[in-house]
Scaffold this motif. Structure first.
Motif, mmCIF file in Angstrom:
data_model
loop_
_atom_site.group_PDB
_atom_site.id
_atom_site.type_symbol
_atom_site.label_atom_id
_atom_site.label_comp_id
_atom_site.label_asym_id
_atom_site.label_seq_id
_atom_site.Cartn_x
_atom_site.Cartn_y
_atom_site.Cartn_z
ATOM 1 N N ARG A 131 0.826 -1.467 0.040
ATOM 2 C CA ARG A 131 -0.098 0.034 -0.145
ATOM 3 C C ARG A 131 1.474 1.502 0.063
ATOM 4 N NH1 ARG A 131 -2.775 -1.538 4.295
ATOM 5 N NH2 ARG A 131 -1.453 0.412 5.822
ATOM 6 N N GLY A 152 1.634 3.421 2.544
ATOM 7 C CA GLY A 152 1.062 4.778 3.432
ATOM 8 C C GLY A 152 0.444 4.151 3.519
ATOM 9 N N PRO A 171 -4.235 4.184 0.331
ATOM 10 C CA PRO A 171 -4.160 3.312 -1.150
ATOM 11 C C PRO A 171 -4.465 5.269 -1.661
ATOM 12 C CG PRO A 171 -6.489 3.024 -0.670
ATOM 13 C CD PRO A 171 -5.977 2.997 0.618
ATOM 14 N N ALA A 172 -3.089 5.147 -2.886
ATOM 15 C CA ALA A 172 -3.755 6.369 -3.957
ATOM 16 C C ALA A 172 -4.168 6.262 -4.916
ATOM 17 C CB ALA A 172 -1.191 6.346 -4.368
ATOM 18 N N GLY A 173 -4.632 7.340 -5.711
ATOM 19 C CA GLY A 173 -4.981 7.406 -6.131
ATOM 20 C C GLY A 173 -7.126 7.504 -6.087
ATOM 21 N N THR A 221 -6.099 16.385 -1.229
ATOM 22 C CA THR A 221 -4.629 16.273 -2.186
ATOM 23 C C THR A 221 -4.061 15.315 -1.440
ATOM 24 O OG1 THR A 221 -4.630 18.507 -3.146
ATOM 25 C CG2 THR A 221 -2.778 16.892 -2.597
ATOM 26 N N ALA A 241 -6.390 12.060 -1.748
ATOM 27 C CA ALA A 241 -5.607 11.275 -2.902
ATOM 28 C C ALA A 241 -4.742 10.977 -3.693
ATOM 29 C CB ALA A 241 -6.375 12.392 -4.436
ATOM 30 N N GLU A 242 -3.356 11.438 -2.443
ATOM 31 C CA GLU A 242 -2.177 10.321 -3.172
ATOM 32 C C GLU A 242 -1.883 9.627 -1.758
ATOM 33 O OE1 GLU A 242 0.949 14.177 -2.343
ATOM 34 O OE2 GLU A 242 -0.012 15.162 -4.257
ATOM 35 N N GLY A 243 -2.040 9.008 -0.900
ATOM 36 C CA GLY A 243 -2.016 8.111 0.024
ATOM 37 C C GLY A 243 -1.415 8.226 0.528
ATOM 38 N N ARG A 244 -0.885 10.022 1.871
ATOM 39 C CA ARG A 244 -0.161 10.467 2.490
ATOM 40 C C ARG A 244 0.117 10.423 3.233
ATOM 41 N NH1 ARG A 244 3.370 14.336 -1.435
ATOM 42 N NH2 ARG A 244 5.719 13.394 0.317
#
Length: 513
Positions: free
Chosen positions: A48, A50, A53-55, A435, A438-441
């Motif tokens: 994963r 982070g 999940p990103a996206g 943001t 969406a980046e999974g951060r």
């Protein structure tokens, strides 16, 4: 007959033996399958990459569905493959509260010992609606609820507690019990503008008038406003609902003053302490809940500051007699003659019938850590929030909401948003959060709350419930927010620059990632 050919597998005969988790041979089968689960979980977190999940939603849905299409195949693929596929899908696509950057909600990382206990409960599958389905589990629940009732109402003569699915059910049952005791007339509920939405939903579900909402100061009920509201309802049966740990800010209402006002107007008091209740485990922090002992009923959750797997809710009452309206007879579960013969009656312990043995994981955790151990974990989260707040204060590009930190919740926002008009600044804050999602951060929450000038603004929210994450583990969040805020502010400047072509599009959309 002994020489007959065994019947072929079919709808009346399973394809393999040893399908169940219980019994003498179930644990062996479960051990092999559990190994697959644990191995998959171990592999999934690095995959994963982070806290989530990103996206964004579309990518997560696409990747998740790809692992189990079709959902209901004509022929099964076997337990090993099915477990591997689906556990990997849910783990790689999880918002993992055990990651220090996952701090949006009152969503805790569960303790390993509690998860292990939950596995045992799932394998044995007692249903908590009759003694003959849950002989020992019923004893564990009774002892656990008794201990919690004494913790919450230490001076009451006959306190009791019920296990619920969480704060929403606890608040619903509290209003139900108050409605059943209301005489004469219709119960009127009075609560603060800071109350959890479940209070309003419960009133609606129970056919009660909409709650009367009183003003708050600094996120807490104003006792003077409460006094005026109760005086205006004189003659009606009254229930005051206060909060000890608001969802958005972690604020604790002034319980001693509220209790005095309620008593003056002959109103019953319910306290929603779903978030703040576990402060009672700590001798140092328990005084923050002074006045809680005056409440007729208290909502208390252990899947927040109690580190239990969902669900682990509690409703405590000062007088066990309050629970009488929940009594119900169903001959197949609690026949009169069975009860007279000594079989415990469990049906009146909930508004639900079938219930999981949620008290088991609580009891295991209590025995494993003790009150001092649990109190230490609560203190860690409170202390970490204070340190995180000071770290925000030290960052030139960030600003914390003025005032004290509520339990373990820190509200802050980028200074770049403050340089813009209110609506545009709030859009920047929202864009920062989306943001990072969406980046999974990072998983940060959002909350509308008053600023120092009295205006309501949008804030990023960090709810710190990790029982062993250090402040240093959380500091990278501040770097992520600052960088994302700079990008969002630059996007805003570009969108507003030379008479942007699409000026009809809402700013929040133009700043969306």
């Amino acid at each position: 007959m002994s020489d007959a050919t065994p019947p072929a597998p079919g709808p009346d005969r399973p394809r393999e033996e040893g399908l169940v988790a219980g019994g003498a041979h179930g644990p062996g089968r479960l051990r092999a399958l559990t190994a697959i689960v644990l191995d998959t979980l171990e592999d999934a977190a690095p995959a994963r990459g982070g806290p989530l999940p990103a996206g964004g939603p579309e990518a997560v849905a696409r990747n998740t569905l790809a692992r189990f299409d079709p959902v209901l195949p004509e022929e099964g693929i076997g337990p090993e493959s099915a477990l591997g596929d689906l556990v990997r899908a849910v783990a790689e696509g999880a918002a993992d509260p055990a990651d220090p950057a996952c701090v949006a909600h009152l969503h805790c990382p569960p303790l390993a010992v509690a998860v292990a206990a939950d596995l045992a409960g799932a394998a044995l599958n007692p249903s908590m609606d009759s003694w003959d389905q849950a002989p020992a589990a019923g004893v564990i629940e009774e002892a656990t609820t008794a201990a919690l009732a004494r913790l919450i109402h230490p001076t009451a003569l006959a306190p009791d507690a019920l296990i619920t699915s969480g704060g929403t059910e606890s608040n619903l049952v509290a209003l139900l019990l108050a409605r059943e005791r209301a005489t004469p007339g219709t119960l009127r509920v009075v609560t603060g503008s800071n109350a959890h939405h479940s209070v309003h939903r419960a009133a609606w579900m129970l056919g009660l008038p909409a709650p009367v909402v009183v003003a708050c100061r600094d996120g807490r009920i104003d006792p003077a406003a409460l006094d005026d509201a109760l005086a205006a309802l004189a003659g009606a049966p009254l229930l005051v609902v206060a909060t000890a740990g608001t969802t958005d800010e972690g604020r604790i209402d002034p319980l001693p003053e509220i209790a005095r006002v309620a008593e003056r107007h002959a109103a019953r008091l319910h306290v929603d302490a779903a978030y703040g209740g576990p402060l009672l485990f700590s001798e140092r922090l328990a005084p923050l809940l002074a006045g809680l002992e005056h409440a007729a009923s208290v909502t208390f959750d252990l899947h927040k500051l109690g580190w239990q797997p969902v669900a682990a809710g509690v409703l405590a009452v000062a007088d066990a007699g309050m629970l009488a309206p929940l009594s119900l007879r169903a001959d197949y579960l609690n026949a009169d003659d069975d009860t007279e013969a000594g079989l415990p009656d469990l049906l009146g312990r909930s508004i639900r019938t079938t219930r999981r043995p949620d008290a088991l994981k609580m009891a295991v955790t209590f025995r494993a850590l003790g009150r001092r151990g649990l109190g230490g974990l609560v203190e860690h989260c409170v202390r970490t929030a204070q340190e995180f707040g000071r770290a925000v204060d030290a960052r030139p590009g960030l600003r914390r909401r003025p005032g004290d930190i509520g339990i373990s919740t820190v509200l802050f926002r980028p200074a770049a948003a403050d340089a813009l008009p209110d609506e545009a600044g709030d859009a920047v804050v929202a864009a920062v959060r989306r943001t990072l999602l969406a980046e999974g951060r990072a998983v940060l929450g959002r909350a509308l709350a008053e600023d120092g000038d009295g205006r309501r603004r949008l804030w990023l929210k960090a709810t710190l419930l990790h029982p062993d994450a250090a402040t240093a583990d959380l500091l990278p969040l501040l770097d992520l927010v600052t960088a994302a805020a700079d990008r969002a502010a630059a996007d805003h400047a570009a969108a507003e620059a030379p008479a942007a072509e699409d000026t009809d599009a809402p700013l929040a959309e133009r700043l969306s990632p």
